[in-house]
Design an enzyme around this catalytic site. Sequence first.
Site, PDB file in Angstrom:
ATOM      1  N   LYS A 151       1.282  67.090  27.476  1.00 19.68           N
ATOM      2  CA  LYS A 151       2.366  67.020  26.488  1.00 19.68           C
ATOM      3  C   LYS A 151       3.391  66.053  27.064  1.00 19.68           C
ATOM      4  CE  LYS A 151       5.951  68.067  25.019  1.00 19.68           C
ATOM      5  NZ  LYS A 151       6.951  67.018  24.715  1.00 19.68           N
ATOM      6  N   GLU A 196       8.463  70.184  39.208  1.00 16.85           N
ATOM      7  CA  GLU A 196       9.146  69.114  39.939  1.00 16.85           C
ATOM      8  C   GLU A 196      10.423  68.857  39.160  1.00 16.85           C
ATOM      9  OE1 GLU A 196      10.818  66.196  40.808  1.00 16.85           O
ATOM     10  OE2 GLU A 196       9.175  64.851  40.233  1.00 16.85           O
ATOM     11  N   CYS A 211      14.395  61.356  39.674  1.00 17.48           N
ATOM     12  CA  CYS A 211      14.703  62.667  40.258  1.00 17.48           C
ATOM     13  C   CYS A 211      15.137  62.527  41.708  1.00 17.48           C
ATOM     14  CB  CYS A 211      13.482  63.568  40.154  1.00 17.48           C
ATOM     15  SG  CYS A 211      11.972  62.792  40.708  1.00 17.48           S
ATOM     16  N   GLU A 229      23.184  67.182  38.374  1.00 14.16           N
ATOM     17  CA  GLU A 229      22.392  65.962  38.244  1.00 14.16           C
ATOM     18  C   GLU A 229      22.872  65.146  37.048  1.00 14.16           C
ATOM     19  OE1 GLU A 229      18.147  66.194  37.036  1.00 14.16           O
ATOM     20  OE2 GLU A 229      17.809  65.004  38.842  1.00 14.16           O
TER      21      GLU A 229
HETATM   22  P1  NAI Z   1      13.330  68.088  29.608  1.00 18.04           P
HETATM   23  O1  NAI Z   1      13.174  68.791  30.889  1.00 18.04           O
HETATM   24  O2  NAI Z   1      13.949  68.808  28.488  1.00 18.04           O
HETATM   25  O3  NAI Z   1      11.896  67.578  29.095  1.00 18.04           O
HETATM   26  C1  NAI Z   1      10.822  67.250  29.929  1.00 18.04           C
HETATM   27  C2  NAI Z   1       9.532  67.626  29.230  1.00 18.04           C
HETATM   28  O4  NAI Z   1       9.464  69.030  29.022  1.00 18.04           O
HETATM   29  C3  NAI Z   1       9.370  67.008  27.849  1.00 18.04           C
HETATM   30  O5  NAI Z   1       8.019  66.676  27.647  1.00 18.04           O
HETATM   31  C4  NAI Z   1       9.793  68.146  26.939  1.00 18.04           C
HETATM   32  O6  NAI Z   1       9.283  68.040  25.646  1.00 18.04           O
HETATM   33  C5  NAI Z   1       9.242  69.334  27.670  1.00 18.04           C
HETATM   34  N1  NAI Z   1       9.889  70.626  27.386  1.00 18.04           N
HETATM   35  C6  NAI Z   1      11.219  70.862  27.227  1.00 18.04           C
HETATM   36  N2  NAI Z   1      11.430  72.168  27.003  1.00 18.04           N
HETATM   37  C7  NAI Z   1      10.231  72.788  27.034  1.00 18.04           C
HETATM   38  C8  NAI Z   1       9.804  74.145  26.854  1.00 18.04           C
HETATM   39  N3  NAI Z   1      10.667  75.137  26.626  1.00 18.04           N
HETATM   40  N4  NAI Z   1       8.488  74.423  26.944  1.00 18.04           N
HETATM   41  C9  NAI Z   1       7.606  73.443  27.200  1.00 18.04           C
HETATM   42  N5  NAI Z   1       7.949  72.146  27.349  1.00 18.04           N
HETATM   43  C10 NAI Z   1       9.247  71.813  27.271  1.00 18.04           C
HETATM   44  O7  NAI Z   1      14.072  66.728  29.939  1.00 18.04           O
HETATM   45  P2  NAI Z   1      14.958  65.788  29.002  1.00 18.04           P
HETATM   46  O8  NAI Z   1      15.690  66.564  27.956  1.00 18.04           O
HETATM   47  O9  NAI Z   1      14.107  64.714  28.515  1.00 18.04           O
HETATM   48  O10 NAI Z   1      15.994  65.262  30.082  1.00 18.04           O
HETATM   49  C11 NAI Z   1      17.099  66.096  30.396  1.00 18.04           C
HETATM   50  C12 NAI Z   1      17.452  66.033  31.867  1.00 18.04           C
HETATM   51  O11 NAI Z   1      16.333  66.367  32.666  1.00 18.04           O
HETATM   52  C13 NAI Z   1      17.869  64.679  32.361  1.00 18.04           C
HETATM   53  O12 NAI Z   1      19.200  64.434  32.080  1.00 18.04           O
HETATM   54  C14 NAI Z   1      17.619  64.810  33.838  1.00 18.04           C
HETATM   55  O13 NAI Z   1      18.727  65.409  34.464  1.00 18.04           O
HETATM   56  C15 NAI Z   1      16.426  65.737  33.921  1.00 18.04           C
HETATM   57  N6  NAI Z   1      15.167  65.018  34.138  1.00 18.04           N
HETATM   58  C16 NAI Z   1      14.564  65.143  35.351  1.00 18.04           C
HETATM   59  C17 NAI Z   1      13.406  64.447  35.617  1.00 18.04           C
HETATM   60  C18 NAI Z   1      12.718  64.531  36.921  1.00 18.04           C
HETATM   61  O14 NAI Z   1      12.024  63.585  37.286  1.00 18.04           O
HETATM   62  N7  NAI Z   1      12.811  65.619  37.653  1.00 18.04           N
HETATM   63  C19 NAI Z   1      12.805  63.550  34.623  1.00 18.04           C
HETATM   64  C20 NAI Z   1      13.503  63.507  33.371  1.00 18.04           C
HETATM   65  C21 NAI Z   1      14.640  64.228  33.157  1.00 18.04           C
END
Ligand code: NAI
Length: 500
Positions: A181, A256, A290, A391
């Site tokens: 996904k 992660e 990250c 972050e």
């Molecule tokens: P997010 O964590 O909401 O989304 C990442 C993935 O998880 C996407 O594919 C999303 O559709 C999925 N997802 C979200 N909620 C879910 C749920 N309840 N069940 C299953 N899948 C779910 O990240 P978003 O909104 O794109 O970015 C928000 C913040 O996340 C950023 O501002 C940043 O701080 C952090 N982030 C961290 C990353 C890392 O590499 N650790 C990468 C991208 C964002």
Amino acid sequence: MAGEQETSMKSYGLWIGGRRQEPASGQYFETDNPYTGQTWARIARGGATDVESAVEAARHAQSTWSALKPSERARALLRMAELIESHSEPLAALEVRDNGKLYAEMLPQVRMTADWFRYYGGLADKTEGAVIPTGRPNMFTFTRHEPLGIVALITPWNSPLLLLTHKLATALAAGNAAIIKPSEFTSAATLEFAELFEAAGFPAGLVNVVTGFGNEAGAALVSHPAIAKVAFTGSELAGQKINEAAARSFKQVALELGGKSPNIVFADAEFEAAVMGAIAGIFAASGQTCIAGSRLLLQRSIHDRFVERLVEVAGKARIGDPMDPGTHVGPVATQPQYEKILKYIEIARSEGARCVLGGEPYTGPGASGGRFISPTIFTGVHNQMRIAREEVFGPVLAVIPFDSEDEAYQIANDTPYGLAAGVWTADIGRALRASERLQAGTVWINTYRIGGPSTPFGGYKHSGIGREGGREALTEWQQTKTVWICGKPDTKDPFVMRGS
Ligand code: NAI
Ligand code: MG
């Protein structure tokens, strides 16, 4: 190519069982190009029904895949590495179009995914159990490492193919089938990537992509009883929700999550190298990583001189078209992320931090219609300020002074996170001490932001659970079975424990 007018809308269905499919909802959503701000493709809005079909496809493919000779599985992974290399330019350009990161960063990243497939291809036929001495007479005991079955991979928008591959190459080498996904902001490259697997010799349905939103397609995957493990990269909040939901059906979970990584510069460090390391840590990829070194800890005696040089170099960063090889800083990938970064800049100001560079959207030459934020540096930051604790995931650096070595480690570790840490020093003893004292999954000494398939990567504390990369990661995608064979049955008295 990014920067040109978006002429025709592309349309992407789901990828299930080796075929493009319409989503059961019949609905699509749009994705934009962060550099032009224009919508360029529509993506299928998958949900529970589509997850069900993907599980069915994965089940069949997984039994074929795990029955193959290990050397045949290895060969498919190695062929995939070659296919990635021959498709790396269009795949990297597609990533840039969808998430706005620099082509100069995405091309090596896509090529690095080939290295991951090669590394785990090399391990795919080397899974060995152990014969274990138990001290019990007439007993032969050994272990087998078996695949988990079907695994779900949920990925973010910042480095879609590389962060996917951290999970996928390992999961496939271990004998599993995958349902991916991708982020709703950047699904296109993952769909085109998934289409390469059959040509590499993987069974159709081994790698499936169900696009859509986190609370629809994502949640359906996490709650599906046939999924054995969920591996996720993204925000702490989504990681928490996924962990809770996965616990209900006892799934394994790898997370992660984010970081607030300290990059610590001691007065004895090679000055110019440390300046460049600090800049690479936070302004490369516009800070959307990250592992961003978002807290710069400077020993007080070099603080002013260091900040001065930092402002001088970062202030000259060329901002603009991510496809242009001369660009240093590209746009911010998503609209919500853009707003979040600007909000944190306001928070930092209201907390009393001093903005010495940037601190605003960039609208100058090269900005086109894109979402740009100028490289931003705050000094006078205290480690209890929100700008030092939360972050931001953008080009915003918080500079914190320190006096003693002990104080540096105390500030560095005073965070809920623990993904990475950087240390700049010429003192080998201090380098060793730092590597012990810092609570982080990766410690870089006199370097920053480097990694690869052979080294374990993951977080301490709220930065996550599990490790990606390296030999041991393979066992995180397998389950261990212990087999006891008795050469001389001795069950005469069923009420006593055997062989005690
Ligand atoms: P997010 O964590 O909401 O989304 C990442 C993935 O998880 C996407 O594919 C999303 O559709 C999925 N997802 C979200 N909620 C879910 C749920 N309840 N069940 C299953 N899948 C779910 O990240 P978003 O909104 O794109 O970015 C928000 C913040 O996340 C950023 O501002 C940043 O701080 C952090 N982030 C961290 C990353 C890392 O590499 N650790 C990468 C991208 C964002
Ligand atoms: Mg996009």
